[in-house]
Design an enzyme around this catalytic site. Structure first.
Site, PDB file in Angstrom:
ATOM      1  N   ASP A 229       0.855  -1.194   0.000  1.00 19.92           N
ATOM      2  CA  ASP A 229       0.000   0.000   0.000  1.00 19.92           C
ATOM      3  C   ASP A 229       0.892   1.247   0.000  1.00 19.92           C
ATOM      4  O   ASP A 229       1.714   1.430   0.901  1.00 19.92           O
ATOM      5  CB  ASP A 229      -0.879  -0.044   1.257  1.00 19.92           C
ATOM      6  CG  ASP A 229      -1.921   1.069   1.301  1.00 19.92           C
ATOM      7  OD1 ASP A 229      -1.944   1.914   0.382  1.00 19.92           O
ATOM      8  OD2 ASP A 229      -2.701   1.089   2.268  1.00 19.92           O
TER       9      ASP A 229
ATOM     10  N   ASP B  35      -3.273   2.287  -5.843  1.00 19.46           N
ATOM     11  CA  ASP B  35      -2.040   2.290  -5.042  1.00 19.46           C
ATOM     12  C   ASP B  35      -1.934   1.092  -4.104  1.00 19.46           C
ATOM     13  O   ASP B  35      -1.195   1.138  -3.128  1.00 19.46           O
ATOM     14  CB  ASP B  35      -1.940   3.596  -4.244  1.00 19.46           C
ATOM     15  CG  ASP B  35      -2.896   3.625  -3.073  1.00 19.46           C
ATOM     16  OD1 ASP B  35      -4.059   3.240  -3.261  1.00 19.46           O
ATOM     17  OD2 ASP B  35      -2.483   3.997  -1.966  1.00 19.46           O
ATOM     18  N   GLU B  36      -2.662   0.031  -4.402  1.00 18.31           N
ATOM     19  CA  GLU B  36      -2.623  -1.146  -3.534  1.00 18.31           C
ATOM     20  C   GLU B  36      -2.602  -2.419  -4.365  1.00 18.31           C
ATOM     21  O   GLU B  36      -3.309  -2.508  -5.371  1.00 18.31           O
ATOM     22  CB  GLU B  36      -3.886  -1.231  -2.666  1.00 18.31           C
ATOM     23  CG  GLU B  36      -3.990  -0.216  -1.568  1.00 18.31           C
ATOM     24  CD  GLU B  36      -5.345  -0.315  -0.899  1.00 18.31           C
ATOM     25  OE1 GLU B  36      -5.621  -1.338  -0.250  1.00 18.31           O
ATOM     26  OE2 GLU B  36      -6.139   0.626  -1.046  1.00 18.31           O
TER      27      GLU B  36
HETATM   28 MG   LIG Z   1      -2.441   3.936   0.155  1.00 21.57          MG
END
Ligand SMILES: [Mg+2]
Length: 269
Positions: free
Chosen positions: A9, A112-113
């Site tokens: 993350d 973003d993960e």
């Molecule tokens: Mg994040």
């Protein structure tokens, strides 16, 4: 073989990516991540919304999803930068490319993960997680948190522990020590509506939920109650589903701090 899942993350993704871009490509001297700063929707419009904030901005209780006006009230010196979705897509792709060197079982969960199925891919998961984290920082310039566990749910919970730039484990054997004291609102899948119900039922910690007879939760919250009870007990059998990165765009989600009732606000989210 024991399953090993990573959840990677990016820390304050939109803000970090903008900060890296300004430093590495524009020769900027200031690092947005060190300032009270945020990525904000349309700043000309009074209803622009905070899309991401720096860690210093958290000290002012500035929240993702609140209006720029409200954030400015909390901190008049807040540095605001506009969103740059092309940059986010490029940064996201660079991250996935690096992660692909470690396993081909990657599930991109949001811009973003990502979940990585690392089963059988590394001798020592912790060492590999640190290597990935440090390589992302050295080669791409931004920081990530990595959660390590035997399933996706616990790996995701682990990546949310202390930030930024950390590797955390949350094996099933560590749930009582690391997860059960947390407030129920920290449990994955528990949004505002479920939180309200759970509080009314008298639950405060994830551990209290875990210890509950699931039949009682089902009586009050139907199948959702069972799912929440399973999550509180670290039960998650879902597989990492690798799929080619979407060609056009990425999804991301956030829970709004209040009920959105009009189209214009919804569009901005
Ligand atoms: Mg994040």
């Amino acid at each position: 073989m024991k399953k090993v899942i990573f959840h990677v993350d990016v820390n304050s993704a939109f803000l970090s990516w903008e900060a890296c871009y300004r430093i590495h490509h524009l020769g900027g001297k200031q690092d947005l991540r060190q300032l009270v700063s945020a990525v904000g929707g349309d700043q000309e419009k009074r209803h622009g919304i905070i899309l991401a904030k720096s860690i210093p901005a958290k000290k002012y209780h500035i929240q993702t999803g609140e209006t720029v006006v409200s954030a400015k009230e909390k901190c008049p010196d807040l540095v605001l930068v506009p969103p740059n979705y092309d940059l986010y897509n490029r940064s996201s792709k660079a991250l996935i490319k690096l992660l692909s060197e470690y396993t081909d079982k990657i599930e991109q969960y949001s811009i973003d993960e990502a979940f990585l199925d690392m089963t059988g891919c590394c001798q020592d998961p912790i060492t590999t997680a640190y290597e990935i984290k440090n390589r992302v920082h050295a080669e791409l310039g931004f920081t990530v948190n990595i959660g390590v566990s035997e399933n996706k749910l616990l790996a995701k919970m682990a990546s949310d522990f202390t930030k930024p730039d950390h590797v955390h484990t949350l094996w099933k054997s560590e749930m009582s020590e690391k997860m059960w004291h947390l407030p129920v609102g920290d449990l994955f899948y528990v949004g505002h509506a479920s939180l309200y119900k759970l509080k009314k039922l008298g639950f405060h910690t994830i551990g209290e939920l875990a210890a509950m007879d699931p039949a009682i939760l089902r009586a009050h919250m139907k199948s959702q109650g069972i799912l929440i009870w399973q999550y509180a007990n670290g039960i998650d059998e879902s597989a990492v589903i690798s799929s080619p990165p979407p060609a056009k765009g990425y999804g991301n989600s956030l829970t709004t701090p209040y009920d959105v009732m009009d189209c214009e606000t919804a569009r901005q989210y």
